[in-house]
Design a protein around this motif. Structure first.
Motif, PDB file in Angstrom:
ATOM      1  N   ALA A 153       0.988  -1.176  -0.036  1.00 25.24           N
ATOM      2  CA  ALA A 153       0.146  -0.018   0.031  1.00 25.24           C
ATOM      3  C   ALA A 153       0.805   1.293   0.050  1.00 25.24           C
ATOM      4  CB  ALA A 153      -0.997  -0.116   1.233  1.00 25.24           C
ATOM      5  N   VAL A 154       0.444   2.245  -0.454  1.00 22.20           N
ATOM      6  CA  VAL A 154       0.926   3.550  -0.711  1.00 22.20           C
ATOM      7  C   VAL A 154       0.072   4.705  -0.187  1.00 22.20           C
ATOM      8  CG1 VAL A 154       2.747   2.536  -2.265  1.00 22.20           C
ATOM      9  CG2 VAL A 154       0.538   3.628  -3.055  1.00 22.20           C
ATOM     10  N   PRO A 155       0.621   5.954   0.003  1.00 24.69           N
ATOM     11  CA  PRO A 155      -0.088   7.129   0.329  1.00 24.69           C
ATOM     12  C   PRO A 155      -1.011   7.108  -0.824  1.00 24.69           C
ATOM     13  CG  PRO A 155       2.072   7.488   1.360  1.00 24.69           C
ATOM     14  CD  PRO A 155       2.161   6.172   0.549  1.00 24.69           C
ATOM     15  N   GLU A 156      -2.043   7.958  -0.791  1.00 24.59           N
ATOM     16  CA  GLU A 156      -3.077   8.269  -1.790  1.00 24.59           C
ATOM     17  C   GLU A 156      -2.248   9.292  -2.799  1.00 24.59           C
ATOM     18  OE1 GLU A 156      -7.663   9.129  -2.297  1.00 24.59           O
ATOM     19  OE2 GLU A 156      -6.507  10.281  -0.693  1.00 24.59           O
ATOM     20  N   ALA A 157      -2.651   9.000  -3.939  1.00 27.75           N
ATOM     21  CA  ALA A 157      -1.811  10.013  -4.983  1.00 27.75           C
ATOM     22  C   ALA A 157      -0.235   9.533  -5.355  1.00 27.75           C
ATOM     23  CB  ALA A 157      -2.180  11.220  -4.726  1.00 27.75           C
ATOM     24  N   THR A 158       0.088   8.552  -4.793  1.00 24.40           N
ATOM     25  CA  THR A 158       1.556   8.135  -5.094  1.00 24.40           C
ATOM     26  C   THR A 158       1.553   7.621  -6.332  1.00 24.40           C
ATOM     27  OG1 THR A 158       2.190   7.416  -2.742  1.00 24.40           O
ATOM     28  CG2 THR A 158       3.395   6.757  -4.554  1.00 24.40           C
ATOM     29  N   ASP A 159       2.520   7.733  -7.185  1.00 23.69           N
ATOM     30  CA  ASP A 159       2.717   7.247  -8.435  1.00 23.69           C
ATOM     31  C   ASP A 159       3.683   6.163  -8.531  1.00 23.69           C
ATOM     32  OD1 ASP A 159       2.775   6.440 -11.207  1.00 23.69           O
ATOM     33  OD2 ASP A 159       3.849   8.486 -11.926  1.00 23.69           O
ATOM     34  N   LEU A 160       3.220   4.951  -8.886  1.00 22.04           N
ATOM     35  CA  LEU A 160       4.330   3.760  -8.737  1.00 22.04           C
ATOM     36  C   LEU A 160       4.724   3.261 -10.321  1.00 22.04           C
ATOM     37  CD1 LEU A 160       2.700   1.254  -6.132  1.00 22.04           C
ATOM     38  CD2 LEU A 160       4.665   3.135  -5.667  1.00 22.04           C
ATOM     39  N   SER A 161       4.135   4.044 -11.386  1.00 24.91           N
ATOM     40  CA  SER A 161       4.430   3.688 -12.437  1.00 24.91           C
ATOM     41  C   SER A 161       5.790   3.659 -13.039  1.00 24.91           C
ATOM     42  CB  SER A 161       3.426   4.069 -13.464  1.00 24.91           C
ATOM     43  OG  SER A 161       3.660   5.655 -13.543  1.00 24.91           O
ATOM     44  N   LEU A 185       2.804   2.982 -20.393  1.00 22.95           N
ATOM     45  CA  LEU A 185       2.085   1.704 -20.714  1.00 22.95           C
ATOM     46  C   LEU A 185       1.940   0.738 -19.685  1.00 22.95           C
ATOM     47  CD1 LEU A 185       4.041   0.990 -24.046  1.00 22.95           C
ATOM     48  CD2 LEU A 185       1.743   2.092 -23.620  1.00 22.95           C
ATOM     49  N   ARG A 186       2.552   1.060 -18.453  1.00 27.22           N
ATOM     50  CA  ARG A 186       2.431   0.179 -17.257  1.00 27.22           C
ATOM     51  C   ARG A 186       0.889   0.658 -16.773  1.00 27.22           C
ATOM     52  NH1 ARG A 186       8.483   1.769 -15.406  1.00 27.22           N
ATOM     53  NH2 ARG A 186       9.456   0.083 -15.986  1.00 27.22           N
ATOM     54  N   ARG A 187       0.705   1.738 -16.674  1.00 25.18           N
ATOM     55  CA  ARG A 187      -0.738   2.236 -16.126  1.00 25.18           C
ATOM     56  C   ARG A 187      -1.826   1.276 -17.067  1.00 25.18           C
ATOM     57  NH1 ARG A 187       2.358   7.109 -15.734  1.00 25.18           N
ATOM     58  NH2 ARG A 187       1.381   8.072 -17.526  1.00 25.18           N
ATOM     59  N   TRP A 188      -1.575   1.494 -18.317  1.00 23.77           N
ATOM     60  CA  TRP A 188      -2.486   1.083 -18.963  1.00 23.77           C
ATOM     61  C   TRP A 188      -2.784  -0.576 -18.817  1.00 23.77           C
ATOM     62  CZ3 TRP A 188      -1.475   2.913 -25.052  1.00 23.77           C
ATOM     63  CH2 TRP A 188      -1.850   4.261 -24.945  1.00 23.77           C
ATOM     64  N   SER A 189      -1.615  -1.258 -18.964  1.00 21.96           N
ATOM     65  CA  SER A 189      -1.907  -2.648 -18.508  1.00 21.96           C
ATOM     66  C   SER A 189      -2.107  -3.069 -17.285  1.00 21.96           C
ATOM     67  CB  SER A 189      -0.269  -3.366 -18.882  1.00 21.96           C
ATOM     68  OG  SER A 189       0.700  -3.083 -18.159  1.00 21.96           O
ATOM     69  N   TYR A 190      -2.181  -2.312 -16.435  1.00 21.58           N
ATOM     70  CA  TYR A 190      -2.780  -2.609 -15.173  1.00 21.58           C
ATOM     71  C   TYR A 190      -3.947  -1.842 -14.482  1.00 21.58           C
ATOM     72  CZ  TYR A 190       1.201  -5.514 -13.469  1.00 21.58           C
ATOM     73  OH  TYR A 190       1.788  -6.585 -13.390  1.00 21.58           O
ATOM     74  N   GLY A 191      -4.553  -1.166 -15.773  1.00 23.94           N
ATOM     75  CA  GLY A 191      -5.829  -0.474 -15.506  1.00 23.94           C
ATOM     76  C   GLY A 191      -5.893   0.722 -14.737  1.00 23.94           C
ATOM     77  N   VAL A 192      -4.529   1.162 -14.556  1.00 24.88           N
ATOM     78  CA  VAL A 192      -4.555   2.251 -13.492  1.00 24.88           C
ATOM     79  C   VAL A 192      -5.207   3.509 -14.516  1.00 24.88           C
ATOM     80  CG1 VAL A 192      -3.108   4.252 -12.417  1.00 24.88           C
ATOM     81  CG2 VAL A 192      -2.725   1.694 -12.396  1.00 24.88           C
ATOM     82  N   GLU A 193      -4.912   3.316 -15.749  1.00 23.08           N
ATOM     83  CA  GLU A 193      -5.553   4.530 -16.626  1.00 23.08           C
ATOM     84  C   GLU A 193      -6.117   3.469 -17.813  1.00 23.08           C
ATOM     85  OE1 GLU A 193      -2.826   6.881 -18.486  1.00 23.08           O
ATOM     86  OE2 GLU A 193      -2.097   8.059 -16.489  1.00 23.08           O
ATOM     87  N   GLU A 194      -7.248   3.789 -18.366  1.00 24.58           N
ATOM     88  CA  GLU A 194      -8.047   3.303 -19.346  1.00 24.58           C
ATOM     89  C   GLU A 194      -7.185   3.068 -20.852  1.00 24.58           C
ATOM     90  OE1 GLU A 194     -11.064   0.800 -20.659  1.00 24.58           O
ATOM     91  OE2 GLU A 194     -10.659   1.500 -18.856  1.00 24.58           O
ATOM     92  N   ALA A 195      -6.692   1.952 -21.110  1.00 25.40           N
ATOM     93  CA  ALA A 195      -5.902   1.725 -22.189  1.00 25.40           C
ATOM     94  C   ALA A 195      -7.024   1.857 -23.570  1.00 25.40           C
ATOM     95  CB  ALA A 195      -5.342   0.384 -22.359  1.00 25.40           C
ATOM     96  N   PRO A 196      -6.410   2.222 -24.732  1.00 23.62           N
ATOM     97  CA  PRO A 196      -7.042   2.200 -25.946  1.00 23.62           C
ATOM     98  C   PRO A 196      -7.701   0.818 -26.474  1.00 23.62           C
ATOM     99  CG  PRO A 196      -5.024   3.342 -26.355  1.00 23.62           C
ATOM    100  CD  PRO A 196      -5.181   2.624 -25.118  1.00 23.62           C
ATOM    101  N   ALA A 197      -9.027   0.884 -26.959  1.00 25.28           N
ATOM    102  CA  ALA A 197      -9.730  -0.369 -27.344  1.00 25.28           C
ATOM    103  C   ALA A 197      -8.618  -1.443 -28.082  1.00 25.28           C
ATOM    104  CB  ALA A 197     -10.731   0.016 -28.250  1.00 25.28           C
ATOM    105  N   ASP A 198      -7.588  -0.847 -28.757  1.00 26.92           N
ATOM    106  CA  ASP A 198      -6.732  -1.763 -29.633  1.00 26.92           C
ATOM    107  C   ASP A 198      -5.501  -1.988 -28.890  1.00 26.92           C
ATOM    108  OD1 ASP A 198      -5.755   0.532 -29.909  1.00 26.92           O
ATOM    109  OD2 ASP A 198      -5.284   0.283 -32.006  1.00 26.92           O
TER     110      ASP A 198
END
Length: 375
Positions: free
Chosen positions: A79-87, A348-361
């Motif tokens: 766990a990390v403090p809220e808003a911590t960016d681990l990417s 791309l780490r954020r995309w692949s782990y669902g932290v951000e929504e990845a493109p449909a393709d």
């Protein structure tokens, strides 16, 4: 195993937050039945551990852990403090370092059979510089694989490259079709001290099937090379991988190869082919594109634990990206660390782990190794 926080600054946390800081679970956890795995540290929390219960409560309904559990979760990067960016964090375990783009076969289960690449050889100076930079991560690297879509033994510098990896204190890993693993090269590698890992790709002992599957008649050559190596400690682990489609023909081929090499140093393993995230018309594939991405299980987490380097020095997200659509860095102008900590790989780490929504393709949506929450 070394501890989770080594000298690699990518694995170090800021000082513990004050009592008012709200904790959230790391988005890069692999939640499994009865345990949670952290690919950034290789640590595991299992059922029965008080911290495991605290983490699940935090994940499921945001229940704040008590002070002792909070320290444990923070210390282990659960766990990390809220808003911590681990990417931008990673734990580099496996490197695929292609010294050239040449393959002498055209296997039906490989994109080379569909669209072979133009021959290109990485300059030796660049290769040795990259290896030297990788040595900074030797404490976590399990293997430097001399392959992605090439045949490593097709390079006349092959033994020299093994020596460069070993001299940097790194573990060389060779995945090969065996055609260029000649007795002279076996002896030379033994003299260097051997490999960390050797895997020979062998799909059948039937000569006609071999030629049909691979576009070239090399079975006799491959078997001669393998028979020379079979009783020599060429690597700490020596595997023969029998590739197929998990059907009766695959089972027969596996049984035949297992019988042929029984009593040798080789372990024989069946392996089901996959469609390379939609690139090929054969092999395992998802029933439909994944909706909610939650990570990667492709021999570990590709975004967090792997680095893939092309002969031109480009770094791509994953071995399945044959067309190099997802370039995350360029070692012709960046260092290894700059790529691993860079903006593009973080995105791309954020995309692949669902932290951000990845493109449909996005490539992970079509991959059988993508982790999802069931959608």
């Amino acid at each position: 195993m070394s501890g989770p926080f080594q000298d690699d600054p990518s694995l170090k946390l800021a000082p513990a937050p004050g009592p008012a800081a709200r904790l959230v679970p790391s988005p890069f956890l692999h939640v499994e039945e009865g345990r949670v795995v952290n690919p950034l540290t290789e640590e595991i929390l299992a059922a029965g551990d008080p911290s495991y219960a605290a983490l699940l409560a935090l994940r499921s309904h945001g229940a704040a852990p008590d002070a002792e559990a909070a320290k444990t979760l923070l210390r282990g990067l659960w766990a990390v403090p809220e808003a911590t960016d681990l990417s931008r964090r990673f734990r580099l375990k496996v490197v695929s370092l292609e010294a050239h783009s040449v393959c002498n076969q055209a296997c039906y289960f490989c994109p080379v059979s569909v669209d072979p690449r133009k021959p290109y050889y990485m300059p030796t100076e660049m290769y040795e510089r990259i290896v030297a930079e990788l040595s900074a991560f030797r404490e976590t690297i399990d293997g430097v694989c001399m392959i992605n879509y090439n045949e490593p033994t097709a390079d006349r510098r092959f033994v020299q490259q093994v020596a460069a990896i070993r001299n940097a204190g790194l573990p060389p890993a060779v995945l090969t079709n065996g055609s260029g693993l000649t007795p002279d090269r076996v002896d030379a590698i033994l003299a260097l001290g051997g490999l960390r890992y050797l895997s020979i790709n062998l799909s059948t002992l039937d000569r006609e099937e071999y030629a049909r599957d691979r576009g070239v008649d090399q079975l006799d050559l491959v078997l001669r090379n393998m028979e020379y190596a079979q009783d020599k400690p060429l690597a700490r682990e020596m595997d023969i991988v029998v590739l197929g489609q998990k059907d009766e023909a695959h089972r027969r081929a596996h049984a035949a190869v297992e019988a042929r090499f029984a009593g040798t140093l080789f372990r024989v393993k069946p392996f089901e082919i996959m469609d390379r995230a939609g690139y090929l018309p054969v092999g395992q594939r998802p029933d439909r594109p994944h909706v909610r991405l939650r990570g990667c299980d492709n021999l570990g987490s590709r975004p967090l634990q792997h680095l893939h380097v092309t002969p031109q020095g480009k770094c791509v997200l994953c071995c399945e990206d044959y067309d190099e659509k997802y370039v995350v860095g360029d070692l012709a102008r960046q260092s290894v660390r700059e790529v691993l900590e860079g903006d593009e790989l973080a995105r791309l780490r954020r995309w692949s782990y669902g932290v951000e929504e990845a493109p449909a393709d996005f490539i992970c949506r079509k991959c059988v190794f993508a982790r999802t929450d069931g959608a």
